[in-house]
Motif scaffolding. Structure first.
Motif, PDB file in Angstrom:
ATOM      1  N   LEU A 287       0.807  -1.218   0.000  1.00 15.68           N
ATOM      2  CA  LEU A 287       0.000   0.000   0.000  1.00 15.68           C
ATOM      3  C   LEU A 287       0.842   1.271   0.000  1.00 15.68           C
TER       4      LEU A 287
ATOM      5  N   ALA B  70      -0.073   5.536  -0.050  1.00 13.48           N
ATOM      6  CA  ALA B  70      -1.186   6.481   0.089  1.00 13.48           C
ATOM      7  C   ALA B  70      -0.885   7.804  -0.610  1.00 13.48           C
TER       8      ALA B  70
ATOM      9  N   VAL C 263      -4.062   3.935  -1.881  1.00  9.30           N
ATOM     10  CA  VAL C 263      -4.985   4.466  -0.884  1.00  9.30           C
ATOM     11  C   VAL C 263      -5.077   5.972  -1.105  1.00  9.30           C
TER      12      VAL C 263
END
Length: 385
Positions: free
Chosen positions: A93, A95, A125
């Protein structure tokens, strides 16, 4: 994508060490911790890293400070320790924080980021900060705690300093600022050449014989991208042999009245203005609307240049001349940089400034009020219909 284990930030490692010493009984409630200098020396980190670790533990009630005496283990630290969990990193992930998603620039930037992340094998994200630095800081803390591998941040307008970004940068957390940089903060960032773009836009107008060129933007203070555009505009005027006239700027658009009304009032009060440099396409279109309401012909009576293209611009009767920042490439380069930081956190901070390009269209023309000596500046740049 690298399969190397992701490094836990040093301030978290330091907190874990202190907690372990407390759990095994080495340090008990009421005991004084080693000084910041002693901890910094033992862990080979800076004092700011130690301060960050201790500050978090104070906020959790694990330790407390007495001015001039030091830091001590709290009597109720065992209860506070129960809620502490070391960060577990989700290596897939990354962001991205953005203040708004409301125009072609932000949409294209997002597209570039999403495509490059997919190509690199990462998941995405996305969070909006809604132009709130308080929300931005809250989301930064939440995302780090959630264990994302890295964070890209498009700062809110007017942001001059961010303590959370400083903390993460000092702890070598993978973080990249997008679209601009923060003055005085040595962190990784990717942005376009705002100074050069504004210089070329203004130079294009001076070469068309314009001498009363107004610079229009929203509030400028603290937003380095706009500050650099203003500097580029001023330098182009100086290089063209023109004086810097502070009357020829409108720097707080939308601050007290509708933008189109504000521009109309300004143009009525300054009838000598023959050209506008707008810091984004929204402002450029607002100038176009104000000119229409005042029965000013674009480009015969008023030439307009803005930063960034806008949706279906080719369908407008007079497409605006604009500075193309290639925002999709900004997004891609931001992803490449943050992935490199995830794989090697020891990398020194890098500022990556990308080139842009002036695209000349129908909203600029030779100033009919000039003495006829202006050159056809459109020949110096790419022309698009």
């Amino acid at each position: 994508m690298s399969s190397q284990p992701k490094r836990v930030p040093m301030y978290v490692q330091l907190k874990n060490f202190i907690l372990n010493q407390m759990k095994n009984g080495t340090w008990k409630p009421g005991d004084k911790l080693p000084s910041e200098n002693e901890l910094a020396e033992e862990f080979k980190v800076s004092r700011i890293t130690v301060k960050n670790a201790l500050a978090d533990m104070v906020s959790q009630g694990i330790v407390y400070r007495i001015q001039g005496k030091g830091t001590f283990i709290s009597d109720d630290s065992s209860e506070s320790m129960m809620s502490f969990e070391p960060i577990k990193t989700d290596s897939s992930l990354i962001a991205f924080l953005m203040p708004r998603l409301n125009n072609c620039f932000t949409a294209n930037l997002m597209t570039g980021i999403e495509k490059e992340l997919a190509d690199q094998g990462y998941n995405f994200v996305f969070r909006l900060t809604h132009e709130s630095q308080e929300l931005e800081n809250k989301l930064l803390k939440e995302l780090v705690t959630a264990g994302v591998s890295g964070i890209m941040v498009y700062p809110v307008d007017g942001e001059t300093f961010n303590h959370e970004i400083l903390k993460l940068t000092l702890n070598h957390y993978p973080l990249v600022i997008v679209d601009r940089y923060l003055r005085g903060l040595d962190t990784n960032c990717v942005y376009s050449d705002n100074y050069g773009g504004a210089y070329e836009a203004t130079k294009h107008l001076t070469e068309l014989g314009h001498a009363s060129i107004t610079f229009i933007s929203t509030k400028i203070s603290g937003t380095t991208s706009i500050e650099d555009r203003l500097r580029g505009y001023e330098q182009a005027l100086i290089d063209a042999g023109q004086f810097i006239d502070y009357r020829l700027r409108l720097l707080d658009l939308g601050g007290g009245m509708p933008a189109v009304d504000q521009i109309q009032t300004y143009l009525r009060e300054n009838p000598d203005v023959t050209a506008i440099v707008a810091t984004n396409s929204t402002i450029g279109l607002q100038v176009m609307k104000a000119a229409q309401l005042l029965n000013l012909d674009v480009p015969r009576d008023l030439s307009i240049v803005c930063f960034d293209d806008y949706e279906q611009s080719n369908l407008y009767p007079v497409p605006l001349t604009y500075v193309d920042q290639n925002e999709m490439n900004i997004g891609k380069e931001a992803v490449k940089l943050i992935v490199s930081l995830i794989r090697d956190r020891s990398t020194e901070p890098r500022k990556l400034m990308l080139p842009n390009k002036l695209i000349v269209r129908q909203s600029t023309a030779i100033n009919p009020r000039s003495d006829g000596s202006a050159t056809a500046g459109v020949l110096l740049s790419e022309v698009r219909p």
